[in-house]
Design a protein around this motif. Structure first.
Motif, mmCIF file in Angstrom:
data_model
loop_
_atom_site.group_PDB
_atom_site.id
_atom_site.type_symbol
_atom_site.label_atom_id
_atom_site.label_comp_id
_atom_site.label_asym_id
_atom_site.label_seq_id
_atom_site.Cartn_x
_atom_site.Cartn_y
_atom_site.Cartn_z
ATOM 1 N N SER A 7 7.469 -10.319 -4.543
ATOM 2 C CA SER A 7 6.447 -9.761 -5.300
ATOM 3 C C SER A 7 5.084 -10.689 -5.496
ATOM 4 N N LEU A 8 5.454 -11.961 -5.759
ATOM 5 C CA LEU A 8 4.138 -12.929 -5.900
ATOM 6 C C LEU A 8 3.340 -12.871 -4.699
ATOM 7 N N ILE A 9 4.082 -12.903 -3.592
ATOM 8 C CA ILE A 9 3.281 -13.041 -2.367
ATOM 9 C C ILE A 9 2.435 -11.754 -2.039
ATOM 10 N N ILE A 10 3.264 -10.644 -2.365
ATOM 11 C CA ILE A 10 2.455 -9.245 -2.107
ATOM 12 C C ILE A 10 1.118 -9.308 -3.293
ATOM 13 N N GLU A 11 1.523 -9.636 -4.318
ATOM 14 C CA GLU A 11 0.282 -9.868 -5.361
ATOM 15 C C GLU A 11 -0.920 -10.433 -5.002
ATOM 16 N N GLU A 12 -0.557 -11.597 -4.105
ATOM 17 C CA GLU A 12 -1.508 -12.526 -3.603
ATOM 18 C C GLU A 12 -2.396 -11.588 -2.537
ATOM 19 N N ILE A 13 -1.672 -10.800 -1.675
ATOM 20 C CA ILE A 13 -2.249 -10.095 -0.549
ATOM 21 C C ILE A 13 -3.296 -9.020 -1.246
ATOM 22 N N VAL A 14 -2.521 -8.400 -2.310
ATOM 23 C CA VAL A 14 -3.628 -7.404 -2.941
ATOM 24 C C VAL A 14 -4.789 -8.015 -3.501
ATOM 25 N N GLY A 15 -4.586 -9.269 -4.446
ATOM 26 C CA GLY A 15 -5.481 -9.825 -5.047
ATOM 27 C C GLY A 15 -6.659 -10.349 -4.267
ATOM 28 N N THR A 16 -6.236 -10.846 -2.994
ATOM 29 C CA THR A 16 -7.067 -11.454 -2.149
ATOM 30 C C THR A 16 -8.114 -10.343 -1.742
ATOM 31 N N ALA A 17 -7.567 -9.084 -1.509
ATOM 32 C CA ALA A 17 -8.437 -8.076 -0.925
ATOM 33 C C ALA A 17 -9.519 -7.662 -1.955
ATOM 34 N N ILE A 18 -9.130 -7.868 -3.142
ATOM 35 C CA ILE A 18 -10.062 -7.530 -4.334
ATOM 36 C C ILE A 18 -11.284 -8.666 -4.455
ATOM 37 N N ASP A 19 -10.670 -9.980 -4.168
ATOM 38 C CA ASP A 19 -11.520 -11.012 -4.170
ATOM 39 C C ASP A 19 -12.642 -10.925 -3.062
ATOM 40 N N VAL A 20 -12.169 -10.443 -2.010
ATOM 41 C CA VAL A 20 -13.100 -10.355 -0.693
ATOM 42 C C VAL A 20 -14.448 -9.186 -1.266
ATOM 43 N N GLU A 21 -13.905 -8.177 -1.698
ATOM 44 C CA GLU A 21 -14.739 -7.253 -2.213
ATOM 45 C C GLU A 21 -15.809 -7.845 -3.239
ATOM 46 N N TYR A 22 -15.093 -8.674 -4.146
ATOM 47 C CA TYR A 22 -15.916 -9.250 -5.246
ATOM 48 C C TYR A 22 -17.103 -10.283 -4.487
ATOM 49 N N GLU A 23 -16.574 -10.932 -3.623
ATOM 50 C CA GLU A 23 -17.335 -11.657 -2.972
ATOM 51 C C GLU A 23 -18.415 -11.113 -2.262
ATOM 52 N N GLU A 24 -18.394 -9.883 -1.741
ATOM 53 C CA GLU A 24 -19.307 -9.083 -0.900
ATOM 54 C C GLU A 24 -20.391 -8.993 -1.919
ATOM 55 N N ALA A 25 -19.978 -8.483 -3.210
ATOM 56 C CA ALA A 25 -20.838 -8.184 -4.184
ATOM 57 C C ALA A 25 -21.588 -9.521 -4.500
ATOM 58 N N ASP A 26 -20.951 -10.468 -4.722
ATOM 59 C CA ASP A 26 -21.432 -11.521 -5.282
ATOM 60 C C ASP A 26 -22.584 -12.240 -4.103
ATOM 61 N N LYS A 27 -22.270 -11.864 -2.822
ATOM 62 C CA LYS A 27 -23.244 -12.313 -1.877
ATOM 63 C C LYS A 27 -24.383 -11.593 -1.735
ATOM 64 N N ALA A 28 -24.196 -10.176 -2.147
ATOM 65 C CA ALA A 28 -25.243 -9.276 -2.304
ATOM 66 C C ALA A 28 -26.194 -9.789 -3.346
ATOM 67 N N LEU A 29 -25.728 -9.836 -4.575
ATOM 68 C CA LEU A 29 -26.439 -10.599 -5.773
ATOM 69 C C LEU A 29 -27.169 -11.940 -5.452
ATOM 70 N N LEU A 48 5.493 -3.047 -8.533
ATOM 71 C CA LEU A 48 6.350 -4.000 -7.746
ATOM 72 C C LEU A 48 7.397 -4.508 -8.677
ATOM 73 N N PRO A 49 8.569 -4.875 -8.178
ATOM 74 C CA PRO A 49 9.823 -5.404 -8.759
ATOM 75 C C PRO A 49 9.187 -6.678 -9.454
ATOM 76 N N ILE A 50 9.644 -6.979 -10.681
ATOM 77 C CA ILE A 50 9.442 -8.296 -11.449
ATOM 78 C C ILE A 50 10.217 -9.234 -11.049
ATOM 79 N N GLY A 51 9.870 -10.495 -10.903
ATOM 80 C CA GLY A 51 10.658 -11.454 -10.395
ATOM 81 C C GLY A 51 10.845 -12.196 -9.078
ATOM 82 N N PRO A 52 11.096 -11.256 -8.103
ATOM 83 C CA PRO A 52 11.156 -11.895 -6.922
ATOM 84 C C PRO A 52 10.028 -12.429 -6.193
ATOM 85 N N ILE A 53 10.409 -13.662 -5.547
ATOM 86 C CA ILE A 53 9.047 -14.266 -5.173
ATOM 87 C C ILE A 53 8.209 -13.647 -4.125
#
Length: 340
Positions: free
Chosen positions: A51-73, A44-49
């Motif tokens: 990019s920060l929003i898109i980072e949140e989109i991808v990061g949220t998807a990762i969090d969802v997967e992690y929470e699923e693993a946490d729920k399984a545990l 992603l281009p560094i600096g533009p707002i």
């Protein structure tokens, strides 16, 4: 194309009908980001707002997967508790896949080779010393960096194949004693190694060992580490090391049957010093103690003749008299796995 994957899930985004579907927001964002980078698809281009929003989109998807693993545990924890069991938190963790099949420390020790310089003994000594330094440095490093159990024990399976040169023995001995302090689970392996080299006729530093073992036993008694204390006492007997009075006094207040027996074996070898106070031990030898945690000590007092006739009641007991009449003992006074 991870933006589209994160927004719509990989399964949806990778469908042939979806890959160029401009109605999907993820695809439109992906095109816009590439246009900002001359068509490049990585990063992603560094600096533009934006990019920060898109980072949140991808990061949220990762969090969802992690929470699923946490729920399984958490679900697994609830299930095992129905059977009055618990997961070992030290051995349980969520790991993102793909995961390496071999850990770094396992790969290092499995492939470690001690170098040799045959034909030049002086260089051979130096090379082996450097190898030992590197080998133990890695044990200490990996032990410090990870919570993995068994690093040092596995490393020893490699180390045992190497015969330590006499000129390097003192250095090697010091490393072994340092290892016990770092990882007490190696207690039995280290003591057996030192004992083994004693039978090879190596110059064992008994003065250093005596100082170390007395401090080691004292520290582990205070931490209630009966396993370590027991192995240390076995080592003391086989190496014929005298114990300090302060350490003996602490040992004579422990109500662990195995340790109590080992202490009496040391007394038989005159390794406890002058006039040790056995009052606590004598008071534990009662008729009732035959059916308590210290039963083996009480029984062996009778078999070995410790404390005179204090345990005559053993021969009158319905069950233990059957063992006693056959001369059965649970100990071998002079056994050493290494000497065997």
């Amino acid at each position: 194309h991870s933006i589209s994957w994160a927004y719509h899930t990989k399964e949806v985004a990778k469908l042939r009908s979806s890959m160029k579907d401009s109605s999907l927001l993820g695809n439109r964002l992906d095109i816009l980001v590439r246009n900002m980078q001359d068509g490049q698809t990585m990063g992603l281009p560094i600096g533009p707002i934006t990019s920060l929003i898109i980072e949140e989109i991808v990061g949220t998807a990762i969090d969802v997967e992690y929470e699923e693993a946490d729920k399984a545990l958490n679900s697994l924890n609830k299930i095992v508790r129905k059977y009055e069991l618990d997961l070992n938190s030290n051995k349980t963790k969520i790991v993102k896949i793909p995961h390496p099949l071999e850990k770094d420390w396992f790969y290092f020790f499995k492939n470690f080779k001690f170098s040799h310089r045959k034909g030049n003994y002086d260089i051979e000594i130096k090379v082996q010393k450097n190898n030992l330094k590197e080998f133990f440095d890695r044990i200490f490093q990996y032990k410090d960096e990870t919570n993995d159990k068994g690093i040092a024990k596995y490393a020893f399976t490699i180390l045992r194949k190497e015969i330590i040169l006499r000129e390097n023995w003192s250095f090697f001995e010091a490393l072994l004693l340092q290892l016990i302090i770092v990882d007490t689970s190696t207690t039995s392996i280290v003591f057996e190694t030192i004992e083994g080299y004693k039978y090879r006729g190596y110059p064992i530093n008994l003065e250093r060992l005596s100082k170390f073992i007395n401090v080691f036993i004292k520290d582990n008694i205070e931490m209630n580490n009966d396993f370590e204390v027991s192995w240390a006492l076995n080592f003391v007997k086989n190496m014929r090391i005298n114990l300090d009075k302060g350490v003996v006094d602490l040992l004579l207040k422990i109500d662990n049957a195995i340790i109590m027996i080992q202490v009496m074996l040391l007394e038989d070898e005159k390794l406890l010093g002058d006039d040790p106070d056995f009052d606590f031990y004598k008071n534990t030898v009662t008729e009732e103690s035959l059916y308590e945690d210290t039963w083996m000590f009480t029984y062996e007092c009778h078999i070995q003749g410790w404390f005179g006739n204090v345990s005559d009641f053993v021969s009158k007991d319905k069950f233990f008299s059957q063992l006693s009449s056959r001369g059965i003992s649970f100990i071998n006074k002079h056994y050493s796995e290494i000497s065997e």
